[in-house]
Design a protein around this motif. Structure first.
Motif, PDB file in Angstrom:
ATOM      1  N   LEU A   3       0.820  -1.213   0.000  1.00  0.00           N
ATOM      2  CA  LEU A   3       0.000   0.000   0.000  1.00  0.00           C
ATOM      3  C   LEU A   3       0.856   1.266   0.000  1.00  0.00           C
ATOM      4  N   ALA A   4       1.842   1.349   0.858  1.00  0.00           N
ATOM      5  CA  ALA A   4       2.665   2.565   0.941  1.00  0.00           C
ATOM      6  C   ALA A   4       3.342   2.859  -0.396  1.00  0.00           C
ATOM      7  N   SER A   5       3.836   1.821  -1.059  1.00  0.00           N
ATOM      8  CA  SER A   5       4.481   2.008  -2.367  1.00  0.00           C
ATOM      9  C   SER A   5       3.488   2.485  -3.404  1.00  0.00           C
ATOM     10  N   LEU A   6       2.304   1.902  -3.404  1.00  0.00           N
ATOM     11  CA  LEU A   6       1.273   2.308  -4.354  1.00  0.00           C
ATOM     12  C   LEU A   6       0.886   3.764  -4.114  1.00  0.00           C
ATOM     13  N   ASP A  41       3.669   8.682   5.466  1.00  0.00           N
ATOM     14  CA  ASP A  41       3.545   7.224   5.336  1.00  0.00           C
ATOM     15  C   ASP A  41       2.114   6.704   5.391  1.00  0.00           C
ATOM     16  N   GLY A  42       1.135   7.543   5.131  1.00  0.00           N
ATOM     17  CA  GLY A  42      -0.242   7.092   4.987  1.00  0.00           C
ATOM     18  C   GLY A  42      -0.857   6.496   6.238  1.00  0.00           C
ATOM     19  N   VAL A  77      -6.702   1.426   1.260  1.00  0.00           N
ATOM     20  CA  VAL A  77      -6.694   2.302   2.440  1.00  0.00           C
ATOM     21  C   VAL A  77      -7.939   2.038   3.295  1.00  0.00           C
ATOM     22  N   VAL A  78      -9.099   1.960   2.653  1.00  0.00           N
ATOM     23  CA  VAL A  78     -10.343   1.723   3.398  1.00  0.00           C
ATOM     24  C   VAL A  78     -10.292   0.369   4.111  1.00  0.00           C
ATOM     25  N   ALA A 113      -4.267  -7.720  -5.192  1.00  0.00           N
ATOM     26  CA  ALA A 113      -3.942  -6.876  -4.040  1.00  0.00           C
ATOM     27  C   ALA A 113      -5.192  -6.585  -3.214  1.00  0.00           C
ATOM     28  N   VAL A 114      -6.306  -6.309  -3.893  1.00  0.00           N
ATOM     29  CA  VAL A 114      -7.560  -6.032  -3.188  1.00  0.00           C
ATOM     30  C   VAL A 114      -8.040  -7.278  -2.446  1.00  0.00           C
ATOM     31  N   LEU A 115      -8.013  -8.425  -3.104  1.00  0.00           N
ATOM     32  CA  LEU A 115      -8.481  -9.654  -2.459  1.00  0.00           C
ATOM     33  C   LEU A 115      -7.591 -10.021  -1.269  1.00  0.00           C
TER      34      LEU A 115
END
Length: 137
Positions: A3-6, A41-42, A77-78, A113-115
């Motif tokens: 996630l952080a990279s995306l 860093d989100g 993120v969610v 990634a989502v799954l």
């Protein structure tokens, strides 16, 4: 896909797209908050609930052709926010059922990634504890 990279790979146009999801209302404030939040860093904090989390949620709620990366990043993120207990209003089960058709339209790497994020969220200790409390276990 981390996630952080995306998040850090999102282009200025992609960030603007996310910032404008609330009918462009306060897009400049959302964009500023998004950029600042990603640089930190989100990690979501209470102060992020309106700026930028509102537009993150809105972006994750509807896949628009040509904006698959933004949709995926915001969905991740969610899901992380739900798992950590930051977002107490989103049901993983409802969200998956509601958006499954959108996930099927994603390229394999984004879909996977989502799954994986759904599975991680469902297994996250904070989310699992909350579900047991709701069920009265």
């Amino acid at each position: 896909m981390e996630l952080a990279s995306l998040l850090k790979s999102l282009t200025p146009d992609e960030l603007l797209y996310i910032a404008e999801r609330d009918y462009r209302v306060d897009a400049d404030l959302h964009l500023e908050a998004l950029c600042s939040w990603i640089q930190q860093d989100g990690k979501l904090e209470e102060s992020h609930y309106w700026y930028p989390y509102e537009v993150i949620e809105l972006t994750a709620h509807h896949l628009e052709t040509g904006h698959e990366r933004e949709f995926t990043a915001c969905t991740l993120v969610v899901l992380d926010a739900v798992a950590s207990g930051y977002d107490k209003g989103t049901s993983l089960e409802w969200k998956f059922e509601d958006r499954a058709g959108d996930y099927d339209k994603l390229e394999p790497a984004l879909r996977d990634a989502v799954l994986a994020a759904y599975l991680a969220a469902a297994l996250h200790p904070s989310y699992a504890a909350e579900q047991h409390a709701i069920a009265g276990d």
